[in-house]
Design a protein around this motif. Sequence first.
Motif, PDB file in Angstrom:
ATOM      1  N   GLY A 169      10.589  -1.930 -35.704  1.00 64.43           N
ATOM      2  CA  GLY A 169      10.759  -0.935 -34.646  1.00 64.43           C
ATOM      3  C   GLY A 169      12.050  -1.069 -33.873  1.00 64.43           C
ATOM      4  N   THR A 170      12.588  -2.293 -33.841  1.00 65.18           N
ATOM      5  CA  THR A 170      13.842  -2.488 -33.119  1.00 65.18           C
ATOM      6  C   THR A 170      14.984  -1.708 -33.760  1.00 65.18           C
ATOM      7  N   ASN A 171      14.958  -1.499 -35.080  1.00 69.11           N
ATOM      8  CA  ASN A 171      16.073  -0.799 -35.759  1.00 69.11           C
ATOM      9  C   ASN A 171      16.269   0.589 -35.173  1.00 69.11           C
TER      10      ASN A 171
ATOM     11  N   THR B 289       7.168   2.104 -13.403  1.00 65.19           N
ATOM     12  CA  THR B 289       6.440   1.181 -14.291  1.00 65.19           C
ATOM     13  C   THR B 289       6.423   1.651 -15.736  1.00 65.19           C
ATOM     14  N   ARG B 290       6.100   2.909 -15.948  1.00 64.32           N
ATOM     15  CA  ARG B 290       5.930   3.384 -17.324  1.00 64.32           C
ATOM     16  C   ARG B 290       7.251   3.625 -18.038  1.00 64.32           C
ATOM     17  N   GLN B 291       8.346   3.527 -17.315  1.00 64.40           N
ATOM     18  CA  GLN B 291       9.661   3.688 -17.937  1.00 64.40           C
ATOM     19  C   GLN B 291      10.426   2.369 -18.007  1.00 64.40           C
ATOM     20  N   MET B 292       9.807   1.279 -17.552  1.00 62.82           N
ATOM     21  CA  MET B 292      10.558   0.030 -17.491  1.00 62.82           C
ATOM     22  C   MET B 292      10.682  -0.612 -18.877  1.00 62.82           C
ATOM     23  N   PRO B 293      11.723  -1.428 -19.070  1.00 62.27           N
ATOM     24  CA  PRO B 293      11.866  -2.166 -20.324  1.00 62.27           C
ATOM     25  C   PRO B 293      11.077  -3.476 -20.265  1.00 62.27           C
ATOM     26  N   GLY B 294      10.846  -4.077 -21.415  1.00 62.75           N
ATOM     27  CA  GLY B 294      10.339  -5.456 -21.446  1.00 62.75           C
ATOM     28  C   GLY B 294       8.831  -5.568 -21.440  1.00 62.75           C
ATOM     29  N   ARG B 295       8.381  -6.808 -21.585  1.00 66.35           N
ATOM     30  CA  ARG B 295       6.941  -7.089 -21.640  1.00 66.35           C
ATOM     31  C   ARG B 295       6.356  -7.191 -20.243  1.00 66.35           C
ATOM     32  N   THR B 310      -3.660  -9.885 -20.675  1.00 69.33           N
ATOM     33  CA  THR B 310      -3.145  -9.331 -21.927  1.00 69.33           C
ATOM     34  C   THR B 310      -1.803  -8.643 -21.672  1.00 69.33           C
ATOM     35  N   LEU B 311      -0.983  -8.575 -22.721  1.00 74.04           N
ATOM     36  CA  LEU B 311       0.210  -7.723 -22.628  1.00 74.04           C
ATOM     37  C   LEU B 311      -0.273  -6.291 -22.469  1.00 74.04           C
ATOM     38  N   GLU B 317       6.993   0.356 -25.883  1.00 68.24           N
ATOM     39  CA  GLU B 317       7.861  -0.598 -26.576  1.00 68.24           C
ATOM     40  C   GLU B 317       8.206  -0.196 -28.001  1.00 68.24           C
ATOM     41  N   GLN B 318       9.255  -0.837 -28.510  1.00 69.87           N
ATOM     42  CA  GLN B 318       9.833  -0.456 -29.802  1.00 69.87           C
ATOM     43  C   GLN B 318       8.868  -0.611 -30.971  1.00 69.87           C
ATOM     44  N   HIS B 319       7.972  -1.601 -30.905  1.00 71.63           N
ATOM     45  CA  HIS B 319       7.118  -1.796 -32.081  1.00 71.63           C
ATOM     46  C   HIS B 319       6.068  -0.693 -32.205  1.00 71.63           C
ATOM     47  N   ILE B 320       5.843   0.052 -31.108  1.00 76.27           N
ATOM     48  CA  ILE B 320       4.922   1.196 -31.160  1.00 76.27           C
ATOM     49  C   ILE B 320       5.718   2.505 -31.174  1.00 76.27           C
ATOM     50  N   ARG B 321       6.624   2.611 -30.185  1.00 76.19           N
ATOM     51  CA  ARG B 321       7.279   3.901 -29.942  1.00 76.19           C
ATOM     52  C   ARG B 321       8.550   4.098 -30.766  1.00 76.19           C
ATOM     53  N   ARG B 322       9.026   3.026 -31.401  1.00 74.81           N
ATOM     54  CA  ARG B 322      10.227   3.071 -32.253  1.00 74.81           C
ATOM     55  C   ARG B 322      11.405   3.734 -31.532  1.00 74.81           C
ATOM     56  N   HIS B 323      12.012   4.798 -32.065  1.00 73.47           N
ATOM     57  CA  HIS B 323      13.254   5.273 -31.438  1.00 73.47           C
ATOM     58  C   HIS B 323      13.021   5.958 -30.097  1.00 73.47           C
ATOM     59  N   ARG B 324      11.778   6.196 -29.722  1.00 72.80           N
ATOM     60  CA  ARG B 324      11.513   6.762 -28.397  1.00 72.80           C
ATOM     61  C   ARG B 324      11.141   5.681 -27.377  1.00 72.80           C
ATOM     62  N   ALA B 325      11.287   4.434 -27.746  1.00 73.36           N
ATOM     63  CA  ALA B 325      10.926   3.329 -26.848  1.00 73.36           C
ATOM     64  C   ALA B 325      11.822   3.336 -25.606  1.00 73.36           C
ATOM     65  N   THR B 326      11.340   2.726 -24.524  1.00 68.38           N
ATOM     66  CA  THR B 326      12.145   2.660 -23.306  1.00 68.38           C
ATOM     67  C   THR B 326      13.289   1.662 -23.458  1.00 68.38           C
ATOM     68  N   SER B 327      13.190   0.776 -24.455  1.00 68.30           N
ATOM     69  CA  SER B 327      14.225  -0.231 -24.681  1.00 68.30           C
ATOM     70  C   SER B 327      14.044  -0.778 -26.086  1.00 68.30           C
ATOM     71  N   ASN B 328      15.090  -1.421 -26.621  1.00 68.42           N
ATOM     72  CA  ASN B 328      14.920  -2.077 -27.922  1.00 68.42           C
ATOM     73  C   ASN B 328      14.488  -3.529 -27.760  1.00 68.42           C
ATOM     74  N   ILE B 329      14.313  -3.987 -26.522  1.00 66.29           N
ATOM     75  CA  ILE B 329      14.066  -5.420 -26.302  1.00 66.29           C
ATOM     76  C   ILE B 329      12.764  -5.853 -26.964  1.00 66.29           C
ATOM     77  N   CYS B 330      12.824  -6.944 -27.687  1.00 62.85           N
ATOM     78  CA  CYS B 330      11.640  -7.518 -28.333  1.00 62.85           C
ATOM     79  C   CYS B 330      11.597  -8.976 -27.880  1.00 62.85           C
ATOM     80  N   SER B 331      12.291  -9.874 -28.604  1.00 61.87           N
ATOM     81  CA  SER B 331      12.421 -11.228 -28.080  1.00 61.87           C
ATOM     82  C   SER B 331      13.123 -11.154 -26.728  1.00 61.87           C
TER      83      SER B 331
END
Lengths: 503, 455
Positions: A169-171, B289-295, B310-311, B317-331
Amino acid sequence: MSDLFAFNGAEGAGWSQPLPSLGVDESWSTVPEPLRRASPPGWPRASEPELVRHYTWLSRRNFGIDTGFYPLGSCTMKHNPRLNERIVQLPGIDRIHPLQPEHQIQGLLAIFFEMQEMLAICSGMDEVTLQPVAGAQGEFTAMRCIQEYHRSIGQDHRDKVIVPDSAHGTNPASAAMCGYDIIEIPSAADGRIDLAALKEAVGDDTAAMMITNPSTLGVFEPDISRAAEMVHTAGGQMYYDGANFNAILGKTDPGRMGFDAVHYNLHKTFSQPHGGGGPGSGPIGVKSHLAAFLPSPIANRRERVEDDPIGVGDGYWYVWKEVGESSIGKVQQWHGNSAAVVRAWAFYRRYGRELERMSEHAVLNANYLRHRIMNPDSDTAARMHAMPLDGAPAEVVKHEFTLSMSALKDAVGVTGRDVAKRLLDYGVMAPTLYFPMIVPECLMIEPTETESKEVMDRFAADFHTILGEDPEIVTTAPHSTDVRRVDEVWAARNLVLRHPGPE
Amino acid sequence: MDQLPNLGREQEMLTEMGMSSLDELFSDIPEDIRRDTPLPLRGPQSEEEIWADAQRLLGANVSLDDRPSFLAAGLARNFVPTMVGMLATRGEFLTSYTPYQPEVSQGMLQAMWEFQTMVSELVGLPVANVSMYDASTAAAEAITCAVRVHRRKSSQNNVVYVSMFVPPQRLEVIRNYTQGSGLEIRILEHLEDGHIDMDSAAEAAGCCAVYVEQPSAFGILDPGLMNLKEIIGEETALIVGVDVVSLGIVAPPGEWGADIVVGEGQPFGIGPTAGGPIYGIFACGERYTRQMPGRIVGLTSDVDGKRAFTLTLSTREQHIRRHRATSNICSNETLIALMGAMHMALLGPRGIERLALRVASATEATKRMVTSIDGIELVDPQAYNFREFAVKLPGQASDALAYLDTNGVLGGFDLGVWWDGMSNCLLIGADERTSESDIEALAAGLSSWLEEADS
């Protein structure tokens, strides 16, 4: 239960501050009056013994690689050598300011230089920066370089980035942050790149394709060179997501595959620990035509001349090199996660040119575990409600593999999530769940090279047991963990994001 | 090779799979892209050899603890309580990852929820995430977050104002993170005395966001910023970058109108570490809140009604929303944020006040002693400073620093590196470890540099 905000002991019990040694009063007069804080933050009043016990209690309610097998696919959860933690406690890294002059940080620069060289060699790239602090930031940095490269040659109109539907998803998120539109192309039936779909997608508006190889299914893309050729012919750039780099070190490299830019996850391939979700480190490497766009500075060196101080004693004098006017500028304020780079350096030094053995064992383990899971003996098979299905029909996989639990779901209503939760009862971490999305009821399993045959035999046996268990037990798992299945919907609806504070 | 438990058992495992060599495992790599020679790298080393090399290489660095040091420039030469490193490197914390399975990750989740609470209390805003990469990416993503919230209603919907006293590297990060959304970054002017220019602020009214720092890059505490929110209006986000330690004595920005607060968390939890890993704090009002980046960690319960964490809000986030995510931050920087949480908890409400007072008075003492030297003037004589202050020298700051260096003092930062026209200005930083003898060494060094320059 231990509650941090229940500690309400003696005032300032926690901080052993030396007596003032300065000839001035410690008074509030240094703050302009309207700006003075009226009341202190509602933090706990706790002493060291109380906090040591609190955090020890918390740590015992947390699962790490040290606790047990952590087959979290795509995350390369390998052992973190303890030497590396000892090294980063040295004042020569812990007590260093990134803006210190070069002659005070020769050792750091030498390590940076060695890491840049090593990463360039392993990936077939020409220039490396260690500045990005996570894989996603590496992606973002490289896509910014590609964007500026295109602008520099009058190709500003290239506004599309192609990603396979199996991509991390990061891509797409990183490319979108640069302002690109995303074109997602479907994978072929066997999970690999669909060259026909790629042909449809590429064109004069293609900026780049982002892809990982081996793919998120753990399968090597045999058509990668053809894909690169198609993208290059259209005028686009090829970006290599290095999340799965652990599979191929010394066997092949992104340069040979035709990539122009790559990120490395030092916290995966080179074992930087990232407890709870980070820190990572996501250096990038690029081919020479993109080097002028990298963030500054990059470590460099020259032969030591007579007047130079001794330095680190290897005959070189190390310096920071500014990339120049075309640089995209910084992505992190300093030089990246330097201590992560130092840990990765220590990890690399254990293997040196034998890094190839590391990848061989990562791949050996993944194939072995896959074989064990997919080939139960007949008695075991007879006790199972359904066999897992291969996520991808490949002879061999690389460092990870995917399984679909859809047959089990159809047979007895047990989902991939249920199996994942039940594994927790067996003392192991669950695999990555429901990713990649193209595999139904997906479990993605990556053992890494640091797990023994016995651990994997045990995991396969437990896995088989679960697939034969009473579905009621599995669908209500876990049963033996600190808490049982957690209500995530309530959390998202009610958003209790902080403690109400001390009483 | 001591990291490979199956070394020497390859054949046994291969045989079980019906294979005969490791090469078969790589037979899927097309021949024309295979590497057929060994990696041209050095040979493997033992743990003992690596430790020796690490000591030799890192020992060649000059640590901030080796000499009087006045180099801050956004990071703190702090003292981290011993407990912090010892507990954070417990394997259960150290070797975990993102708590995707809350049932076996309650420890880290609770620690992060407590971290969110302490950050929230510190800055005076209700919501905080579990960390950004650093202060600069926190500032950049605060801006993109604010734009998502305000773009539709703001009258200058393509514009963001950033204080002219934001360090240029941070501005570069901000530009990188915002250029994709086509924003125009305008500069918010400050007056000669370092304080904010209210006329410039008035022009910012109705834009998407205004980013300022309190204290500024020059360490200036500006009470004028407290009026900023009123000037820019409800539909413009006020984003404030802070020195987290200063908030022991400085009013939390959430109490004077800030919508989002960011800052460098490093003073709590970890040494300057050559610039990383450190962590950025990010806190905001509920509107964001709903537009913020990060965990983010939320409270909930398990199926038995037992308290659990729980998270949450992962649909951003990117792992769900992909290119519509609020940020690309993962780690992110959770492990370092955990160290920060431990440090904050140990300080407590009284400790943070005393720490802030100590830094403030060290700043004041250094300022007095340095400005008592003939020929050295404050850049902003009227200003109140926290941690840092800028002085004008009769010569080049780089010369002064080189002279101080040969006398064993790390004298600060040459502001000419950041801003053209300031090459005669030195940024001097003090901290809780600054001693009288450190200040005397700095002042003596500067005095003799001036004398030698005169003669």
